[in-house]
Design a protein around this motif. Structure first.
Motif, PDB file in Angstrom:
ATOM      1  N   ARG A  60       0.846  -1.197   0.000  1.00 37.93           N
ATOM      2  CA  ARG A  60       0.000   0.000   0.000  1.00 37.93           C
ATOM      3  C   ARG A  60       0.884   1.251   0.000  1.00 37.93           C
ATOM      4  O   ARG A  60       2.112   1.154  -0.090  1.00 37.93           O
ATOM      5  N   GLU A  61       0.258   2.425   0.089  1.00 38.83           N
ATOM      6  CA  GLU A  61       1.026   3.673   0.079  1.00 38.83           C
ATOM      7  C   GLU A  61       2.069   3.646   1.194  1.00 38.83           C
ATOM      8  O   GLU A  61       1.758   3.399   2.353  1.00 38.83           O
ATOM      9  N   ARG A  85       5.615  14.044   2.868  1.00 36.63           N
ATOM     10  CA  ARG A  85       4.516  14.237   1.945  1.00 36.63           C
ATOM     11  C   ARG A  85       5.067  14.603   0.575  1.00 36.63           C
ATOM     12  O   ARG A  85       5.863  15.538   0.436  1.00 36.63           O
ATOM     13  N   GLU A  86       4.622  13.905  -0.456  1.00 28.65           N
ATOM     14  CA  GLU A  86       5.108  14.187  -1.817  1.00 28.65           C
ATOM     15  C   GLU A  86       4.286  15.306  -2.428  1.00 28.65           C
ATOM     16  O   GLU A  86       3.119  15.466  -2.143  1.00 28.65           O
TER      17      GLU A  86
END
Length: 218
Positions: free
Chosen positions: A155-156, A217-218
């Protein structure tokens, strides 16, 4: 004539004595032998011993013997270029961090080229980098465990970076000796994870660190 009769009697005596010295051979029951052969041909159990086939013993590894996956080896490729711990950086240190009960652990031996101002001791930047890389990997592991997830669940991915790192150098860190870096969870607050760190050699703590890691965070 008498001489010839005497020789014949002598030969007959020798033959009788020789026959008496030879042990008698038990008679063979040909009928029983033929019955055993017939029973074998028709599938009837014969009076022969049963031979148990040899079965080799194989050593099957138990699940406990499998090597655990390092936290850093779960990083996606885009997050795996760190000089200290990135698997995709061919020139890096490739630090590996693992679970050790409720804490985390990593092991590393500093090479001679990373000497500090005093011979046979590592320079401070190396010590800080080991605490830094193990700290962010530990922060991710703590976050995953708190979320009930595995780091390689597909998953992420939750990648953590350093927001602050305070290092206290307690004694010189030797070169050529295995260093043990440990991490302990201080707390989780949303995207923030606090980790208490230590670096020891031969059972003596050489440095301690306090890290605040933040989820990237991207």
């Amino acid at each position: 004539m008498k001489r010839k009769v005497f020789l014949n009697l002598l030969c007959l005596s020798i033959i009788i004595l020789t026959t008496a010295c030879i042990p008698s051979t038990p008679a063979v029951d040909l009928t029983a032998t033929q019955d055993a052969l017939n029973n074998s041909a028709t599938g009837t159990a014969a009076a022969f011993p049963t031979v148990t086939p040899f079965v080799p013993i194989t050593n099957t590894p138990s699940p406990e013997s499998t090597v655990p996956t390092a936290f850093q080896d779960c990083y996606p490729d885009r997050f795996s270029h760190c000089y200290g711990c990135g698997k995709s950086n061919p020139h890096g240190h490739h630090l590996k961090s693992y679970w050790d009960g409720e804490e985390t652990i990593a092991r590393f031996t500093v090479r001679p080229e990373y000497s500090g101002g005093v011979p046979d001791h590592a320079f401070g930047g190396m010590v800080a980098s080991l605490l830094d890389c193990h700290g962010t990997a530990s922060a991710a592991a703590f976050a995953y465990r708190a979320a009930g997830r595995e780091m390689d669940d597909g998953r992420e991915f939750m990648r953590f970076v350093t927001a602050s790192l305070q290092v206290d150098f307690l004694r010189p860190t030797p070169i050529g000796v295995e260093l043990v870096i440990t991490g302990r969870l201080g707390g989780i607050d949303g995207r923030k994870v606090q980790v208490s760190l230590s670096l020891a050699a031969a059972g003596q703590v050489c440095a301690r660190g306090e890290m605040l890691a933040v989820r990237f965070r991207e």
